[in-house]
Design an enzyme around this catalytic site. Structure first.
Site, PDB file in Angstrom:
ATOM      1  N   ASP A  23       0.887  -1.167   0.000  1.00 18.77           N
ATOM      2  CA  ASP A  23       0.000   0.000   0.000  1.00 18.77           C
ATOM      3  C   ASP A  23       0.926   1.219   0.000  1.00 18.77           C
ATOM      4  O   ASP A  23       1.558   1.523   1.013  1.00 18.77           O
ATOM      5  CB  ASP A  23      -0.888  -0.048   1.253  1.00 18.77           C
ATOM      6  CG  ASP A  23      -1.741   1.211   1.413  1.00 18.77           C
ATOM      7  OD1 ASP A  23      -1.673   2.107   0.540  1.00 18.77           O
ATOM      8  OD2 ASP A  23      -2.468   1.301   2.424  1.00 18.77           O
ATOM      9  N   LYS A  87       2.902  11.255  -3.428  1.00 20.79           N
ATOM     10  CA  LYS A  87       1.848  10.564  -4.186  1.00 20.79           C
ATOM     11  C   LYS A  87       0.889  11.564  -4.846  1.00 20.79           C
ATOM     12  O   LYS A  87       0.341  11.297  -5.905  1.00 20.79           O
ATOM     13  CB  LYS A  87       1.086   9.646  -3.226  1.00 20.79           C
ATOM     14  CG  LYS A  87       0.015   8.796  -3.885  1.00 20.79           C
ATOM     15  CD  LYS A  87      -0.561   7.826  -2.874  1.00 20.79           C
ATOM     16  CE  LYS A  87      -1.723   7.037  -3.399  1.00 20.79           C
ATOM     17  NZ  LYS A  87      -2.246   6.088  -2.396  1.00 20.79           N
ATOM     18  N   GLU A 187      -7.150   0.537  -4.620  1.00 16.87           N
ATOM     19  CA  GLU A 187      -7.188   0.415  -3.157  1.00 16.87           C
ATOM     20  C   GLU A 187      -8.537  -0.133  -2.664  1.00 16.87           C
ATOM     21  O   GLU A 187      -8.551  -1.052  -1.833  1.00 16.87           O
ATOM     22  CB  GLU A 187      -6.882   1.777  -2.516  1.00 16.87           C
ATOM     23  CG  GLU A 187      -5.410   2.154  -2.691  1.00 16.87           C
ATOM     24  CD  GLU A 187      -5.127   3.640  -2.520  1.00 16.87           C
ATOM     25  OE1 GLU A 187      -6.035   4.382  -2.101  1.00 16.87           O
ATOM     26  OE2 GLU A 187      -3.991   4.058  -2.818  1.00 16.87           O
ATOM     27  N   ASP A 214     -12.991   5.684   2.675  1.00 15.12           N
ATOM     28  CA  ASP A 214     -11.571   5.725   3.040  1.00 15.12           C
ATOM     29  C   ASP A 214     -11.181   7.127   3.496  1.00 15.12           C
ATOM     30  O   ASP A 214     -11.029   8.041   2.686  1.00 15.12           O
ATOM     31  CB  ASP A 214     -10.750   5.298   1.794  1.00 15.12           C
ATOM     32  CG  ASP A 214      -9.246   5.281   2.060  1.00 15.12           C
ATOM     33  OD1 ASP A 214      -8.815   5.801   3.100  1.00 15.12           O
ATOM     34  OD2 ASP A 214      -8.512   4.744   1.202  1.00 15.12           O
TER      35      ASP A 214
END
Ligand code: AMP
Length: 621
Positions: A23, A87, A187, A214
């Site tokens: 992850d 990211k 994800e 999330d």
């Protein structure tokens, strides 16, 4: 079509090599595997430490690099040398991120083009791919240390909304870190797998509609997925890329400031006290997930927060996330009642008020049994295990054994269909011309994992002709790859303004043995580092050449509008850039590009018209 596993050291086929699930998060990253004995997914960690590795990189003045917890401690003391949230920059141009520039404490380069962003640390330029690869390298190193075995293969997760470029950037980062990235998975799909949805021959989970909520440290995502006979499909995504646990901490700090009778601006003047308050706020928040009152004293000032107060503070923020859930359902064309599973991901979902709010909205209990920080990595490990062929009940879909793409400027391979993509599949990308009045475009199709097409296998070559004369950058040529269930690839090129088009059919596997495929994979791994360095240099050169060309064109038209001094400075900067392009140093080229941009930006802004702006953008074949 075949699924190939090779031993990196020997090049031989190997079945039982470990494949890790990673992850790669905005705030934290982690690695998980399927435990060889229990066959259950576990997150890897050293004794007495957390499985979470902060996605933070610190570059010290001597050129040493630290990643993780140690790097995090430099966020306050050396903000300009400490990179976080890389990211958020993956696959982005400056245009994409300029509105959020104040969020980043380090320097992001504005090079006036639509090429991918770079981060500048003194004389060094780093692409988000390089930065992410440093995090992946650290994860690989830690995993190897814990498992006492080399780790060369991985499944990496990305947000469901990541586009092609961002996915490819993540693959490249893996490759640069020495990892063979077997698959990039979403994800929310990984989180669903971790909850047993979509595998274990779970009959009841053959057809599901899943909502994955999330809420991490800095981002919020809601995804609606449909599972049909083992295949996940993303129906919709929504969210806020700047909303998360950090905002909750900030709300608590403001609340305390209010109570004490100071403003947050006053507090922020004392950097160290500000930091202490922020950390205390996070501690209070976490503590209140299992208690009703938090009390502490900092510099003789009592800091108190009750669970009720916290809930009042965060209610508007959680309201925003619920609004996103509503929109996501609407986009998916799904009614709340059709949702069969709600999955909670991200550390912030430990807050009971959030669980209740989400459960109230969907009118169903939420799945929260698995550690929300680890659930995505655990799911990636399950996917890795499936790819390793260890999960026998699972039907393995056919995949492409090698990447397929076309040649772009500088002889670079532009991958449209990454290896291990399920077939049938389709992918398309838009390209444009490189010179004014260009009436035909040569499209060369290649197969392989290397960055330069000369090292890959050429499959076909054709010309798209009769493109009407237009300035460079204006034609829009869509190239589509379609692979049918038999593995036949059809490549179509179509110029959208004029409608001219051309199509060919190829059989990518024709005349290629398993041993050759294996050799090609092995070559790509042994040459990964050189390839990526060469790609970065080629891209820098192309960008430099493009800038020289557009500057020249601009000067031809606008000499009269420029002062003598501007003309002289520009000529000098162009000459230095020209010189840098002939050398082997990508950092020098970027530096000279920036210098030329800094000189031309003021007058370009003064006189540049829309048409030239357009001509400067676009990927060139
Ligand atoms: P992630 O990005 O998923 O690692 O989530 C990190 C965020 O979760 C940070 O903002 C943490 O403060 C938050 N977090 C972790 N544990 C808890 C907890 N027990 N209660 C509330 N927030 C938490």
């Amino acid at each position: 079509m075949a699924k190939i596993a090779i031993n990196i050291a020997t090049g031989s086929l190997q079945k039982d090599e470990i494949i890790v699930g990673i992850d790669l998060g905005t705030t934290n990253s982690l690695v998980a595997i399927i435990h060889p004995e229990t066959k259950m997914p576990v997150a890897l960690k050293e004794h007495n430490t957390s499985s979470l590795v902060p996605s933070v990189i610190y570059f010290d003045e001597q050129g040493n690099i630290e990643v993780g917890e140690n790097a995090k401690s430099h966020l306050e003391s050396h903000p300009e040398r400490t990179i976080f949230s890389a990211k958020r920059l993956m696959g982005k141009s400056y245009e994409d991120v300029k509105n959020n520039q104040s969020f980043f404490s380090y320097k992001i380069i504005n090079d006036n083009t639509d090429s991918l962003v770079k981060v500048q640390l003194e004389n060094q330029f780093y692409s988000p791919v390089e930065l992410s690869s440093l995090i992946l390298k650290e994860l690989k190193k830690r995993a190897e240390h814990i498992l006492k075995t080399p780790v060369n293969k991985a499944v990496i997760t990305v947000p469901a909304y990541f586009n092609d470029t961002q996915r490819q950037a993540t693959r490249d980062a893996g490759k640069l870190a020495g990892l063979d990235v077997l698959r990039i998975i979403n994800e929310p799909t990984a989180a669903s797998l971790a909850y047993g949805i979509g595998h274990n021959n779970n009959q009841s989970s053959k057809h599901e509609i899943i909502a994955v909520y999330d809420l991490g440290g800095g981002t919020f995502d809601i995804s609606i997925l449909r599972l049909n006979d083992g295949i996940f499909e993303v129906l919709s995504t929504n969210g806020d890329t700047y909303l998360g646990g950090d905002d909750i901490d900030q709300l608590i700090v403001s609340h305390w400031c209010n109570k004490i009778g100071i403003t947050t601006e006053q507090l922020s003047k004392d950097k160290s006290l500000n930091q202490t308050y922020r950390l205390k706020a996070e501690t209070a928040k976490k503590y209140l997930s299992n208690a009703s009152v938090f009390e502490d004293i900092v510099n003789n000032v009592p800091l108190v927060l009750t669970k009720d107060e916290l809930e009042i503070l965060i209610a508007p923020l959680i309201g925003k996330t619920i609004k996103c859930c509503e929109l996501s359902l609407k986009d998916a064309g799904i009614k709340k009642t059709e949702i069969t599973n709600i999955i909670m991901v991200g550390g912030s979902t430990r807050i009971p008020y959030i669980k209740h709010s989400v459960s109230d909205f969907f009118e169903k209990p939420v799945n929260d049994k698995i550690n929300p920080d680890e659930v995505v990595a655990l799911g990636a490990a399950i996917q890795a295990d499936i790819l390793a062929g260890n999960n026998k009940e699972l039907l393995l879909l056919d995949v492409t054994p090698l990447s397929l793409g076309i040649e772009t400027v500088g002889g670079l391979m532009d991958v449209l269909v990454p290896r291990n993509s399920k077939i049938p599949t389709t992918a398309s990308r838009q390209y444009t011309t490189q010179v004014d009045g260009q009436s035909s475009m040569r499209i060369a199709v290649f197969q392989g994992e290397r960055d330069m097409v000369k090292d890959n296998r050429k499959l076909a070559n054709f010309n798209l002709s009769n493109i009407p004369a237009m300035p460079a950058g204006l034609p829009k040529v869509d190239i589509q790859f379609l692979i049918n269930a038999d593995g036949i690839l059809t490549v179509t090129a179509k110029e959208s303004r004029s409608g001219v088009f051309q199509q060919i059919e190829v059989k990518p596997q024709y005349g290629l043995t398993d041993a050759e495929v294996e050799q090609m994979l092995l070559d790509s791994i042994t040459h990964a580092k050189d390839d990526i360095v060469l790609r970065a240099l080629t891209e820098a050169r192309t960008e430099g050449e493009q800038l020289l060309k557009t500057t020249e064109k601009f000067l031809e038209k606008n000499t009269a509008s420029l002062t003598q001094e501007e003309l002289l400075h520009t000529a000098n900067a162009m000459q230095s850039l020209q010189m840098a392009i002939t050398m082997e140093d990508k950092n020098l080229i970027h530096q000279k590009i920036e210098e030329l941009n800094n000189i031309s930006r003021p007058y370009a802004e003064r006189v540049m018209d829309q048409a030239i702006g357009k001509a400067m953008t676009g990927k060139k074949i």
